[in-house]
Write a protein that holds these residues in place. Structure first.
Motif, PDB file in Angstrom:
ATOM      1  N   LEU A 189     101.932 139.599  99.069  1.00 23.60           N
ATOM      2  CA  LEU A 189     102.325 138.189  99.210  1.00 23.60           C
ATOM      3  C   LEU A 189     102.583 137.820 100.671  1.00 23.60           C
ATOM      4  O   LEU A 189     102.304 136.701 101.085  1.00 23.60           O
ATOM      5  CB  LEU A 189     103.592 137.905  98.405  1.00 23.60           C
ATOM      6  N   GLY A 190     103.153 138.753 101.426  1.00 27.05           N
ATOM      7  CA  GLY A 190     103.423 138.512 102.849  1.00 27.05           C
ATOM      8  C   GLY A 190     104.319 137.303 103.043  1.00 27.05           C
ATOM      9  O   GLY A 190     105.263 137.057 102.280  1.00 27.05           O
ATOM     10  N   ASP A 191     104.009 136.511 104.063  1.00 32.54           N
ATOM     11  CA  ASP A 191     104.833 135.338 104.399  1.00 32.54           C
ATOM     12  C   ASP A 191     104.781 134.255 103.320  1.00 32.54           C
ATOM     13  O   ASP A 191     105.570 133.306 103.354  1.00 32.54           O
ATOM     14  CB  ASP A 191     104.376 134.742 105.734  1.00 32.54           C
ATOM     15  N   SER A 192     103.862 134.362 102.381  1.00 31.55           N
ATOM     16  CA  SER A 192     103.756 133.345 101.332  1.00 31.55           C
ATOM     17  C   SER A 192     104.908 133.408 100.336  1.00 31.55           C
ATOM     18  O   SER A 192     105.167 132.442  99.620  1.00 31.55           O
ATOM     19  CB  SER A 192     102.453 133.518 100.541  1.00 31.55           C
ATOM     20  N   LEU A 202     105.698 142.630  88.070  1.00 30.54           N
ATOM     21  CA  LEU A 202     106.025 141.325  87.503  1.00 30.54           C
ATOM     22  C   LEU A 202     106.651 140.469  88.587  1.00 30.54           C
ATOM     23  O   LEU A 202     107.600 140.893  89.245  1.00 30.54           O
ATOM     24  CB  LEU A 202     107.006 141.462  86.336  1.00 30.54           C
ATOM     25  N   TYR A 203     106.101 139.281  88.774  1.00 32.91           N
ATOM     26  CA  TYR A 203     106.635 138.348  89.778  1.00 32.91           C
ATOM     27  C   TYR A 203     106.917 137.032  89.069  1.00 32.91           C
ATOM     28  O   TYR A 203     105.980 136.345  88.637  1.00 32.91           O
ATOM     29  CB  TYR A 203     105.613 138.152  90.899  1.00 32.91           C
ATOM     30  N   GLY A 204     108.203 136.695  88.927  1.00 35.68           N
ATOM     31  CA  GLY A 204     108.554 135.500  88.161  1.00 35.68           C
ATOM     32  C   GLY A 204     107.974 135.574  86.752  1.00 35.68           C
ATOM     33  O   GLY A 204     107.648 134.545  86.175  1.00 35.68           O
ATOM     34  N   GLY A 205     107.832 136.783  86.233  1.00 33.76           N
ATOM     35  CA  GLY A 205     107.259 136.959  84.896  1.00 33.76           C
ATOM     36  C   GLY A 205     105.738 136.993  84.883  1.00 33.76           C
ATOM     37  O   GLY A 205     105.131 137.354  83.871  1.00 33.76           O
ATOM     38  N   LEU A 206     105.104 136.616  86.001  1.00 34.44           N
ATOM     39  CA  LEU A 206     103.639 136.700  86.083  1.00 34.44           C
ATOM     40  C   LEU A 206     103.254 138.178  86.166  1.00 34.44           C
ATOM     41  O   LEU A 206     103.852 138.938  86.940  1.00 34.44           O
ATOM     42  CB  LEU A 206     103.120 135.964  87.321  1.00 34.44           C
ATOM     43  N   ILE A 207     102.254 138.564  85.390  1.00 33.86           N
ATOM     44  CA  ILE A 207     101.838 139.974  85.365  1.00 33.86           C
ATOM     45  C   ILE A 207     100.696 140.167  86.356  1.00 33.86           C
ATOM     46  O   ILE A 207      99.622 139.576  86.209  1.00 33.86           O
ATOM     47  CB  ILE A 207     101.375 140.386  83.953  1.00 33.86           C
ATOM     48  N   CYS A 242     110.078 131.415  91.058  1.00 31.13           N
ATOM     49  CA  CYS A 242     111.334 132.176  90.938  1.00 31.13           C
ATOM     50  C   CYS A 242     112.516 131.266  91.218  1.00 31.13           C
ATOM     51  O   CYS A 242     113.367 131.579  92.045  1.00 31.13           O
ATOM     52  CB  CYS A 242     111.359 133.351  91.916  1.00 31.13           C
ATOM     53  N   ARG A 243     112.628 130.148  90.566  1.00 29.39           N
ATOM     54  CA  ARG A 243     113.601 129.136  90.994  1.00 29.39           C
ATOM     55  C   ARG A 243     114.686 128.844  89.971  1.00 29.39           C
ATOM     56  O   ARG A 243     115.674 128.203  90.295  1.00 29.39           O
ATOM     57  CB  ARG A 243     112.845 127.855  91.322  1.00 29.39           C
ATOM     58  N   TRP A 299      95.773 143.078  94.199  1.00 21.59           N
ATOM     59  CA  TRP A 299      96.574 142.668  93.044  1.00 21.59           C
ATOM     60  C   TRP A 299      95.895 141.496  92.352  1.00 21.59           C
ATOM     61  O   TRP A 299      95.506 140.522  93.005  1.00 21.59           O
ATOM     62  CB  TRP A 299      97.971 142.256  93.506  1.00 21.59           C
ATOM     63  N   LEU A 300      95.790 141.588  91.009  1.00 23.15           N
ATOM     64  CA  LEU A 300      95.129 140.534  90.230  1.00 23.15           C
ATOM     65  C   LEU A 300      96.078 139.992  89.165  1.00 23.15           C
ATOM     66  O   LEU A 300      96.827 140.753  88.546  1.00 23.15           O
ATOM     67  CB  LEU A 300      93.872 141.101  89.546  1.00 23.15           C
ATOM     68  N   LEU A 301      96.019 138.685  88.953  1.00 20.95           N
ATOM     69  CA  LEU A 301      96.858 138.042  87.936  1.00 20.95           C
ATOM     70  C   LEU A 301      96.221 138.215  86.553  1.00 20.95           C
ATOM     71  O   LEU A 301      95.047 137.898  86.363  1.00 20.95           O
ATOM     72  CB  LEU A 301      96.998 136.546  88.253  1.00 20.95           C
ATOM     73  N   LEU A 302      97.048 138.708  85.592  1.00 23.48           N
ATOM     74  CA  LEU A 302      96.523 138.955  84.244  1.00 23.48           C
ATOM     75  C   LEU A 302      97.185 138.125  83.164  1.00 23.48           C
ATOM     76  O   LEU A 302      96.736 138.127  82.012  1.00 23.48           O
ATOM     77  CB  LEU A 302      96.682 140.443  83.883  1.00 23.48           C
ATOM     78  N   GLY A 303      98.283 137.451  83.476  1.00 18.40           N
ATOM     79  CA  GLY A 303      98.966 136.672  82.441  1.00 18.40           C
ATOM     80  C   GLY A 303     100.444 136.573  82.741  1.00 18.40           C
ATOM     81  O   GLY A 303     100.880 136.750  83.894  1.00 18.40           O
ATOM     82  N   HIS A 304     101.224 136.297  81.694  1.00 22.19           N
ATOM     83  CA  HIS A 304     102.668 136.133  81.875  1.00 22.19           C
ATOM     84  C   HIS A 304     103.395 136.927  80.801  1.00 22.19           C
ATOM     85  O   HIS A 304     102.936 136.996  79.645  1.00 22.19           O
ATOM     86  CB  HIS A 304     103.051 134.658  81.781  1.00 22.19           C
ATOM     87  N   GLU A 305     104.528 137.493  81.160  1.00 22.15           N
ATOM     88  CA  GLU A 305     105.209 138.377  80.213  1.00 22.15           C
ATOM     89  C   GLU A 305     105.689 137.648  78.964  1.00 22.15           C
ATOM     90  O   GLU A 305     105.936 138.278  77.933  1.00 22.15           O
ATOM     91  CB  GLU A 305     106.365 139.128  80.878  1.00 22.15           C
TER      92      GLU A 305
END
Ligand code: FES
Length: 452
Positions: A163-166, A143-148, A175-176, A39-45
């Motif tokens: 993500l596992g235990d992280s 999408l994780y917390g809006g991160l793509i 996500c807060r 999985w690679l981070l590409l930006g935010h929604e």
């Protein structure tokens, strides 16, 4: 050339050959086994809020269109025309319901589906070709917390497995709140002459280098904030490093020992809420504190209020910096920043700086966070200028006939040890000057490179 992975990543002696930074065959394998798989981070929604909005990003050397479709979903498609291989979208960002290739005019929807081609009605393809086979290659998106995030491995591990235990710890950053994060302007980018693994392995929570490379910034008080908020370096700066077998990590520092201001403003004996009000996590106003309790567990909020995650990384190429700068007047000028280190060849990396704030944060707080990030961890920030001085020199060394025989030492290993009363899973290591989390980064690298 007969060199095995075990010759480069020496798991028996905890060393890594400097050759890993220059070897071209190894780089080609990394593209297939890591960057075409994980999985690679590409930006935010928040960059593409409306239907048809798009940004163009890279997954290593594969260029992709990240677009919001009429279905409201975010789609990631390979920006390579299946007709003759031209790049379909030549812009960097914009809004288009139809992406049309400039070469022969094939047209595609934001989700990558083939629409048609000039003279299609005159049956350019006759009746023999199924149009469904003519679309752009699609990546799997999460999408994780809006991160793509996206991956080409459509049947591989889920994002939660990745993500596992992280996840327990990352949720505290991403996500807060009810509104979630927004990106403050387009990301900053620059290209450095070094292999992606030089900054990549540092993102495995290398706290040790801050004591020397960035020391002058701390001593000179140029890292932002007020004199009271300047980090107190060793021996006070310690905490818990968190890692996991997927290679992600976070350095968590005890707020009370990290910030001098708490010598005058007692932290001890205060409730979680009172601690948060003193610590002022960047992006969180006093009014938003109840949202933390709503979106996170009590234990997660308690950690955020006492020993918060501050710097770390997501394997393979993301650095996380959650910079606190509490003031005795209750204000804060910290930052939440992510970097990606995208490979552009064995000896080039594109450094991208994403700057965030909570969507509901006051405009002044957003401006302060933007300024703090640009000043510190931006492409010309005082911290990154230090790092950008070091990384290319390591690369120059890696080319020398004798120098490339040097091995990188990861021998300061403590072994994982759970602090008493710690809540949350993962591999935990006391202190922040050890090699454990960065060695785990290499072990995750080994696992992916060794996979069939
Ligand atoms: Fe795109 Fe021909 S290469 S239409």
């Amino acid at each position: 050339d007969g060199t095995s992975l075990d010759d480069l990543i020496m798991r028996d002696s905890n060393e890594v050959s400097l050759r890993v930074m220059t070897d071209e065959e190894l780089y080609k394998l990394e593209m297939e086994k890591i960057f075409a798989k994980t999985w690679l981070l590409l930006g935010h929604e928040s960059e593409i809020p409306e239907t048809g909005d798009f940004i163009v990003r890279d997954m290593a050397e594969d260029n992709v269109i990240v677009a919001r479709g009429p279905d409201g979903d975010v789609h990631v498609s390979l920006n390579v025309c299946p007709h003759r291989g031209m790049r379909v979208c030549l812009g960097e960002a914009g809004n288009k319901r139809v992406h049309q290739c400039i070469y022969h005019g094939w047209a595609f929807r934001p989700n990558g589906d083939f629409i048609g081609a000039p003279v299609e009605r005159e049956k350019m393809h006759g009746n023999d070709v199924d149009k469904k086979t003519l679309g752009l290659k699609k990546a799997r998106v999460h999408l994780y917390g809006g991160l793509i995030f996206a991956t080409w491995d459509v049947d591989g591990p889920s994002f939660d497995e990745f993500l596992g235990d992280s996840k327990y710890y990352m949720d505290q950053l991403f996500c807060r709140t009810d509104s979630g994060l927004e990106l403050l302007g387009p990301p900053q980018r620059f290209v450095l002459p070094c292999n992606w693994k030089v900054p990549g392995e540092q993102s495995g929570s290398d706290g040790f280098h801050t004591l020397t490379l960035h020391r002058s910034l701390m001593e000179g008080g140029v890292m932002g904030g007020t004199a009271e908020s300047i980090y107190d370096q060793a021996p006070g700066m310690y905490g818990v490093d968190i890692s996991c077998k997927q290679g992600h990590s976070l350095r968590c520092l005890e707020a009370e020992k990290t910030f001098k201001m708490f010598a005058d403003v007692p932290f001890e004996g205060k409730s979680t809420r009172e601690r948060l009000e003193l610590l002022t996590p960047p992006g969180i106003t006093k009014e938003m504190i109840p949202e933390l309790f709503k979106n996170l567990s009590e234990d997660q909020v308690n950690q955020l209020a006492t020993i918060p995650p501050q710097v770390g990384g997501l394997f393979p190429n993301v650095l996380i910096a959650f910079i606190f700068a509490p003031r005795t007047d209750g204000g804060s000028s910290g930052a939440l920043t992510l970097h990606t280190y995208m490979p552009k060849g064995p000896d080039r990396v594109e450094f991208t700086n994403y700057i965030f704030a909570e969507k509901d944060a006051p405009e002044q707080m957003k401006r302060d966070m933007l300024q703090n990030s640009i000043w510190n961890t931006g492409t010309s920030g005082v911290i990154e200028q230090d790092d950008a001085d070091v990384w290319p020199v390591i690369m120059k060394n890696a080319r020398g006939a004798v120098s490339k025989g040097v091995t990188l030492k990861y021998k300061a290993l403590h072994g994982h040890e759970r602090p008493e009363g710690w809540v949350g899973e993962g591999l935990l290591y006391p202190g922040f000057t050890k090699d454990d989390t960065q060695w785990n980064w290499w072990l995750a690298y080994y696992d992916l490179m060794d996979a069939v």
